[in-house]
Design a protein around this motif. Structure first.
Motif, PDB file in Angstrom:
ATOM      1  N   TYR A 149       0.131  -1.037  -3.698  1.00 43.05           N
ATOM      2  CA  TYR A 149      -1.239  -1.301  -4.125  1.00 43.05           C
ATOM      3  C   TYR A 149      -1.469  -0.921  -5.575  1.00 43.05           C
ATOM      4  O   TYR A 149      -2.602  -0.721  -5.999  1.00 43.05           O
ATOM      5  CB  TYR A 149      -2.226  -0.595  -3.196  1.00 43.05           C
ATOM      6  N   TYR A 165      -5.633   4.252  -0.939  1.00 43.14           N
ATOM      7  CA  TYR A 165      -4.829   4.398   0.272  1.00 43.14           C
ATOM      8  C   TYR A 165      -5.510   3.685   1.423  1.00 43.14           C
ATOM      9  O   TYR A 165      -6.625   4.036   1.798  1.00 43.14           O
ATOM     10  CB  TYR A 165      -4.625   5.876   0.593  1.00 43.14           C
ATOM     11  N   PRO A 166      -4.860   2.687   1.993  1.00 43.03           N
ATOM     12  CA  PRO A 166      -5.510   1.871   3.023  1.00 43.03           C
ATOM     13  C   PRO A 166      -5.727   2.621   4.337  1.00 43.03           C
ATOM     14  O   PRO A 166      -6.599   2.245   5.111  1.00 43.03           O
ATOM     15  CB  PRO A 166      -4.539   0.698   3.221  1.00 43.03           C
ATOM     16  N   GLY A 191      -6.547   0.048  -6.650  1.00 43.96           N
ATOM     17  CA  GLY A 191      -5.955   0.235  -5.331  1.00 43.96           C
ATOM     18  C   GLY A 191      -6.251   1.625  -4.793  1.00 43.96           C
ATOM     19  O   GLY A 191      -6.446   2.561  -5.556  1.00 43.96           O
ATOM     20  N   MET A 227      -1.141   1.684  -7.435  1.00 49.63           N
ATOM     21  CA  MET A 227      -2.019   2.833  -7.626  1.00 49.63           C
ATOM     22  C   MET A 227      -1.515   3.791  -8.688  1.00 49.63           C
ATOM     23  O   MET A 227      -2.223   4.717  -9.072  1.00 49.63           O
ATOM     24  CB  MET A 227      -2.123   3.618  -6.319  1.00 49.63           C
ATOM     25  N   ASN A 262       2.581   2.971  -0.274  1.00 51.72           N
ATOM     26  CA  ASN A 262       1.203   2.629  -0.659  1.00 51.72           C
ATOM     27  C   ASN A 262       0.996   2.567  -2.159  1.00 51.72           C
ATOM     28  O   ASN A 262       0.420   1.621  -2.684  1.00 51.72           O
ATOM     29  CB  ASN A 262       0.222   3.653  -0.094  1.00 51.72           C
ATOM     30  N   GLU A 263       1.456   3.616  -2.836  1.00 54.73           N
ATOM     31  CA  GLU A 263       1.182   3.687  -4.263  1.00 54.73           C
ATOM     32  C   GLU A 263       1.893   2.575  -5.021  1.00 54.73           C
ATOM     33  O   GLU A 263       1.388   2.086  -6.021  1.00 54.73           O
ATOM     34  CB  GLU A 263       1.580   5.063  -4.801  1.00 54.73           C
TER      35      GLU A 263
END
Ligand SMILES: Nc1ncnc2c1ncn2[C@@H]1O[C@H](COP(=O)(O)OP(=O)(O)OP(=O)(O)O)[C@@H](O)[C@H]1O
Ligand SMILES: [Mg+2]
Lengths: 245, 307
Positions: free
Chosen positions: A81, B90-91, B88, A83, A77-78
Motif C-alpha cells: 500500500y 494498514y487495512p 495508504g 506506506m 502491507n507497507e
C-alpha cells in the motif's frame, strides 16, 4: 526501539494467520508422540524423543518457513500500500524500521520454540514414554532457545528480500526455497547457508543423538557465517529501503 | 532572511532520460496557500516528493523553513504534515488504530490529537470499521487527518480533494481555508482542478511538462483577468485621443494596431460608438469580455485547457 517494536505488534492486530502459524510448533511433538506410541515403548532416552519433536524437522524446515511467512506478513502491507513514504516523513529511520521487524521475528521465534519445548515435554512425559527429569528438560529448553535465537538471525536475508517485494507470492516462494536450500545444502557444505550453520551450532557438543553432520563441527565458524550473512542482509535492506520511496 | 517557508532553486528531476521537473523556482510564503496547478503528469507529485526528500534531486536545491533540507530531514519532518498521492494505511486496523500508530511514532504529546484530527476531517472516532472497508473519500480524509495529527506549521497536500464527492470537496476546501486563515498554517497544495485552485490559493504556480510557466499571486491574476471591453477600430491612435479627451478615459490598453482594451466597463458604449463614427473611425466590433482563469491557463500553456 522498544516503541517501534510495540508498534509492530499493534500492526499485527486481527492477523489470525500469525497466531495460527504458532500451531505449527505442535506438529512435530505430536508426530513424535504418535511415532513412539506406535511402538508402545517406554523409558526412551529423552534426547531421542526431543530430537524428533524439536531438533528435527521443526528446526530444519518448519521454523524457518514459519518465520519466513512472518517476515512476509510484516513487510507486506507497507510495501503493497505504498506506506513507506508516509513512515519516512514521520520520521522513522530505515535501520530502526528494519530491526523492529527483526525483533518481532526474534520474539516470535522464541515463543514458537518454547511452545515446541513445552509440547515435547507434555507429549513425552504424560504418556509415560520418558521419565520426568529436570536435567533433560533444561537441556531441551536450552537447545530450543538456541535454535530460536540463531534461526531468527539466519532469517535476516529473507526479511531483507521481502522488504524489497511488493507482492507476497515471490516472498513465499523465496522463503520455501531458502528453507529447503538450507536443508539440502547441509550435506554439501554446512558453513555456506545460515540455516545449516544453525544446525552446526546447535549440535556442536555432539549431545543430540542421530543428528550426524558431514564435516567437522566448528561452532565459531558457523556463528561467523550467520554474522556475515546478517550484515550483508542488513546492508541490502538499507539499500533497497533507500531506493524504494 | 526571507519569509519563504519553501523555496526551490533550479529544481530538476530526471527519470531516465526524461525531464519530469525542469529548473523550477518555487516560492511559498509563510501563512499563504500556494496552489500548484498542472495537468496529469505535469510533475506536481515529483516536486512535492523532492521537497520532502522522498526522491533524490537531480540538480538544484530545496530549502524549507529557510534552510537547505539536505541532512536536516529528521528535524524538519515533525514540522511538516503531508499527503503524497493516495495515502495508504494498514487495512487490518480501524481508522482510529491507524492514527494511533502514527501518533505514537511521532510521539505526539496531545492526548486528544487522534480524536481531534478525526473530528476535523469528519470521520468517527473509535469506529469499528476497518480501513480496508473504507471508501476512497474516507481514505483521503484519514490521510489528511494523519497529516494534521501533530499540528504542523507547513502542510504539503498532493491533490487533497481527489476522490471526494462534491459535498466532501466543499468541506475539504472550507477546512483548508480554515487551516490557513484561523490557524495560520502555510499550505502547498497541488491540483489539476482549476476552480479549486481559484477558490483556495493565495498564490498560484502553473506547471506544465515539468516547467513552472508562471508564478503569481491570485490577486494579481484577478486584476489581469478582470472584465474589459474589447474595441476593434480602424484607427487606434485617433480613437484613444477621442476616448481620453471626450470621455476622460485612462484605464485602457492598446492591443495590436486594431484593438483596444477598455477596463472601465461602466463606459457608455453607445456614446463612444457615436463619437468615434462621427470622427470617421470605423468600429468593427465592441464587446464585453471576461477572461477566466481557464482562458489564462490556455494562454499560458499554449494549448488545451484544463478541466
Ligand atoms: N518513478 C518514476 N519513474 C519514472 N518516471 C516517473 C516516475 N514518477 C513519475 N514519473 C514521470 O514524471 C512525470 C511527472 O509525474 P508526476 O507524478 O510528478 O505528475 P503529476 O503532476 O503528479 O500528475 P498527476 O496529476 O497525474 O498526479 C510523468 O511524466 C511521469 O511519467
Ligand atoms: Mg500526482
Amino acid at each position: 526501539m522498544l516503541k517501534l517494536i510495540q508498534i509492530e505488534f499493534m500492526k499485527l492486530r486481527r492477523r489470525k494467520l500469525v497466531w495460527l502459524m504458532l500451531l505449527a510448533s505442535l506438529v512435530m511433538p505430536f508426530f513424535a508422540f504418535l511415532y513412539y506410541g506406535y511402538f508402545g515403548k517406554t523409558g526412551i532416552d529423552p534426547a531421542a524423543f526431543y530430537k524428533w519433536s524439536a531438533f528435527g524437522y521443526t528446526m530444519l524446515i518448519i521454523l524457518p518457513f514459519v518465520l519466513g511467512m512472518l517476515c512476509t506478513i510484516l513487510m507486506y502491507n507497507e510495501n503493497r500500500y505504498d506506506m513507506l513514504k508516509q513512515l519516512w516523513i514521520v520520521p522513522v529511520s530505515r535501520l530502526g524500521y528494519f530491526f523492529s521487524k527483526f525483533f518481532v521475528v526474534l520474539i516470535y521465534s522464541v515463543c514458537f520454540m518454547l511452545i515446541t519445548a513445552i509440547a515435547s515435554v507434555l507429549f513425552s512425559v504424560l504418556p509415560g514414554y520418558v521419565v520426568f527429569e529436570w536435567g533433560s528438560i533444561f537441556f531441551l529448553m536450552k537447545k530450543c532457545l538456541e535454535i530460536a535465537l540463531f534461526t531468527a538471525f539466519a532469517m535476516l536475508p529473507v526479511l531483507a528480500v521481502t522488504a524489497s517485494q511488493k507482492g507476497y507470492i515471490l516472498s513465499v516462494c523465496i522463503t520455501l526455497i531458502y528453507a529447503f536450500a538450507g536443508f539440502f545444502m547441509t550435506p554439501i557444505n554446512m558453513y555456506l547457508h545460515p540455516l545449516s550453520c544453525v544446525s552446526v551450532i546447535v549440535s556442536r557438543s555432539g549431545d543430540i543423538p542421530g543428528l550426524t553432520l558431514p564435516q567437522a563441527v566448528h561452532a565459531p565458524v558457523a556463528i561467523l557465517g550467520i554474522f556475515l550473512w546478517s550484515v550483508a542482509a542488513t546492508l541490502f535492506a538499507m539499500v533497497t529501503l533507500n531506493r524504494r520511496k | 532572511m526571507n519569509d519563504f517557508m519553501i523555496e526551490t532553486t533550479q529544481l530538476t528531476k530526471m527519470y531516465g532520460g526524461q525531464k519530469a521537473v525542469n529548473c523550477v523556482d518555487l516560492h511559498v510564503r509563510k501563512g499563504r496557500v500556494y496552489g500548484l496547478l498542472g495537468r496529469n503528469g505535469a510533475g506536481k507529485t515529483t516536486i512535492m516528493k523532492m521537497i520532502l526528500g522522498l526522491t533524490p534531486i537531480t540538480s538544484g536545491e530545496v530549502s524549507v523553513f529557510g534552510q537547505n533540507i539536505k541532512g536536516r530531514e529528521k528535524r524538519v519532518y515533525p514540522r511538516i504534515g503531508a499527503i503524497i498521492e493516495t495515502p495508504g494505511f494498514y487495512p487490518n486496523l480501524t481508522g482510529t488504530e491507524n492514527l494511533e500508530i502514527f501518533a505514537r511514532l511521532r510521539g505526539t504529546a496531545a492526548p486528544n490529537a487522534v480524536k481531534d484530527a478525526l473530528e476535523i476531517v469528519g470521520l468517527p472516532y473509535k469506529d469499528k470499521k476497518l480501513f480496508s472497508k473504507y471508501s476512497l473519500g474516507m481514505k483521503q480524509r484519514l490521510g489528511i487527518a494523519n497529516a494534521i495529527l501533530h499540528d504542523p506549521e507547513l502542510l504539503i497536500l498532493d491533490e487533497p480533494t481527489n476522490g471526494l464527492d462534491p459535498i466532501g470537496i466543499a468541506e475539504m476546501r472550507e477546512f483548508i481555508r480554515k487551516l490557513s486563515v484561523e490557524h495560520g498554517k502555510t499550505i502547498l497544495l497541488s491540483s489539476h482542478i482549476l476552480s479549486e485552485i481559484a477558490v483556495l490559493a493565495d498564490e498560484i504556480g502553473i506547471i506544465d511538462h515539468g516547467v513552472l510557466l508562471e508564478e503569481t499571486s491570485m490577486a494579481e491574476l484577478e486584476k489581469k483577468n478582470s472584465k474589459y471591453i474589447l474595441l476593434e477600430v480602424s484607427n487606434v491612435p485617433k480613437a484613444t485621443l477621442i476616448l481620453e479627451r471626450q470621455f476622460g478615459l485612462k484605464d485602457y490598453s492598446v492591443q495590436g494596431d486594431q484593438t483596444l482594451r477598455i477596463y472601465d466597463t461602466a463606459l457608455d458604449m453607445a456614446a463612444v460608438n457615436k463619437a468615434l463614427v462621427m470622427q470617421n473611425i470605423a468600429v468593427a466590433s465592441s464587446q464585453l469580455c471576461n477572461d477566466t482563469l481557464e482562458d489564462y491557463f490556455k494562454k499560458i500553456t499554449g494549448g488545451e485547457g484544463i478541466a
